[in-house]
Design an enzyme around this catalytic site. Structure first.
Site, PDB file in Angstrom:
ATOM      1  N   THR A   1       0.826  -1.203   0.000  1.00 15.13           N
ATOM      2  CA  THR A   1       0.000   0.000   0.000  1.00 15.13           C
ATOM      3  C   THR A   1       0.864   1.258   0.000  1.00 15.13           C
ATOM      4  OG1 THR A   1      -1.632  -1.234   1.281  1.00 15.13           O
ATOM      5  CG2 THR A   1      -1.900   1.155   1.207  1.00 15.13           C
TER       6      THR A   1
ATOM      7  N   TYR B   1       5.889 -12.525   4.956  1.00 18.38           N
ATOM      8  CA  TYR B   1       4.653 -12.166   4.270  1.00 18.38           C
ATOM      9  C   TYR B   1       4.362 -13.147   3.128  1.00 18.38           C
ATOM     10  CZ  TYR B   1       1.259  -9.035   1.958  1.00 18.38           C
ATOM     11  OH  TYR B   1       0.149  -8.472   1.376  1.00 18.38           O
TER      12      TYR B   1
ATOM     13  N   LYS C   1       2.527 -13.067   8.222  1.00 16.51           N
ATOM     14  CA  LYS C   1       1.414 -12.316   7.640  1.00 16.51           C
ATOM     15  C   LYS C   1       0.786 -13.208   6.581  1.00 16.51           C
ATOM     16  CE  LYS C   1       0.247  -7.992   5.261  1.00 16.51           C
ATOM     17  NZ  LYS C   1       0.725  -6.899   4.401  1.00 16.51           N
TER      18      LYS C   1
END
Lengths: 301, 301
Positions: free
Chosen positions: A44, A134, A162
């Site tokens: 993001t 992640y 994650k």
């Protein structure tokens, strides 16, 4: 740090360079909103579109902004295609004073299991702060299996996983999380990403929501996270229903374009705020987000 | 330049930096073998793992090597996540004297149609040599449709389309190529990539094979390309059958790891020649490639 609600803000651009003023304001608002951590330079935060030097600078700016606002831990993504850049980014972020790092197995050629393990082995040995692993097949084209996650968790400095949206029923998801917990060191937390399915992940037993929504609307995300962490299922359903139009746009366009559109519409960033050739939403989709912004679903950032 | 057989060589590394001596030798052999073009710094040339400065240097080395060996056109890939790097790479390659450029819509966030068009619009206006448009969903997670290919072909400086394996029957593939040809300027050639299915693409009517195999075994690839371009189907089948073990490994590991393994086994490059954490094949797969190298299927490079 790797518990509760972790907020991933945009790194807004203006004239193709980082808009440090707007970024600082985003970070200060997040710090004041008492999120549990700020994930700067995530997907993001457009990390992949910034140079190593820009990423070092943004890490420093994030730390300065949080220091002034009450010491919320900052976590910085260090993913890069080139291993020398990954190691440099880790050094730069640690020197900026971040509390943690986050890395997906970014590559150009999709990696295989053996290569992914080698990557985490190299990086985990080179860092001194906790590293969040992640699993993000959408951008890496590599999907971890639990056996590999467990192997990576034996490496030094791993602090959290994650995960993406959990498959199967609630019971199946819970069983998977329980099995994972039993196989990894106790200090490693389990996190969920993919905002539309985050509450389901928390209800199934995840410890932390790595949240795109929280990067711009921390109060809305906090209400949803708390309801889910405390098992208040009816409230979760009510809040998710109010956000359904946003989740639908996340599904269709990825989360970055819609959240950046909301940031532009709210005046938090200038327009265009995304790196070329990415574009925020236009036309009817933009109008729908403007309506959502004007309604009760999104608490004022 | 964008016709016949285009060879994509490795950019071998030694101690994590470009092995210019080995690279020059690869290029000189390709130039002497009379391939129609050399695609330096393609996916097979690990372009994504090299810095902008390294890529400029490799483009110059490739041009020097071909100039000495008979002026085979050099085409260089300029894909990058950051648009300023793409434009810089195009400038650097053109200043090195390359004859053409090649670009896939590389991104971190998979692009949408509108964004892909904007990208080619920007780049095609900034270059002076022909640009090959590369449809490569495996690395970009974006798949062109023919409407978008046709729109991009109206932009300036487009010289060729590098398509992936064609779907459907021979007749369906031919019909698609015919329809494409009728809708795009006559000077733009249609190319095929994905070595295992390349001969089928040429038999269906493609003009050029963008070939990984040719980067190390130009004579073998030339025999297959000529047989296919001249419609000698039995010979195509015979040659493809002999290469079936290689195509199977390409399918399983991607083409880079097996071709790099063959380069290591043949002594053309040092080992390890791939950027960390990528690895060439080991164990049984490596032994199978050694056997193939010792047999008649692969003509001495």
């Amino acid at each position: 740090m790797f518990n509760g609600l972790s907020a991933f803000p945009l790194t807004p651009l203006v004239n193709s360079t980082v808009d440090e003023k707007a970024f600082t304001a985003l970070i200060e608002r997040l710090a004041a909103s008492q999120v549990d951590a700020i994930g700067a330079l995530g997907s993001t935060g457009s990390y992949a579109y910034l140079s190593v030097a820009e990423r070092a600078r943004v890490a420093r700016v994030a730390r300065l902004a949080t220091r002034a606002a009450g010491e919320v831990p900052v976590v910085v993504s260090i993913g890069a295609v080139k291993i020398d850049e990954v190691l440099r980014l880790a050094d730069d972020a640690q020197q900026a004073g971040v509390s943690g790092l986050l890395m997906a197995p970014v590559s150009y050629q999709p990696l295989n299991r053996d290569e992914v393990y080698r990557l985490y082995e190299r990086v985990s040995q080179a860092v001194t702060v906790p590293l969040c692993v992640y699993d993000n097949p959408a951008t890496t084209r590599f999907a971890f299996d639990d056996e590999l996650l467990i192997a990576v968790c034996q490496l030094p400095h791993i602090g959290s996983l994650k995960l993406g949206p959990l498959s199967g029923t609630r019971a199946e998801a819970s069983a998977r999380l329980t099995a994972l917990r039993q196989a990894i060191p106790a200090h490693i937390t389990l996190g969920i990403s993919g905002d539309a399915h985050a509450a389901a992940g928390l209800l199934a037993g995840c410890d932390v929501w790595y949240s795109v929504l929280a990067g711009l609307f921390p109060h809305t995300a906090r209400a949803l996270a708390d309801a889910a962490l405390q098992g208040r299922e009816e409230e979760v359903n009510r809040l998710n229903a109010a956000l359904a139009p946003l989740w639908a746009l996340f599904q269709r366009y990825g989360s970055l374009r819609p959240i950046a559109t909301l940031a532009e519409l709210s005046g938090a960033v200038q327009s265009p705020c995304l790196p070329f050739p990415l574009r925020t939403l236009q036309g009817e989709d933009r109008a729908q987000l403007a309506a959502l912004l004007a309604g009760p679903a999104l608490a004022p950032h």
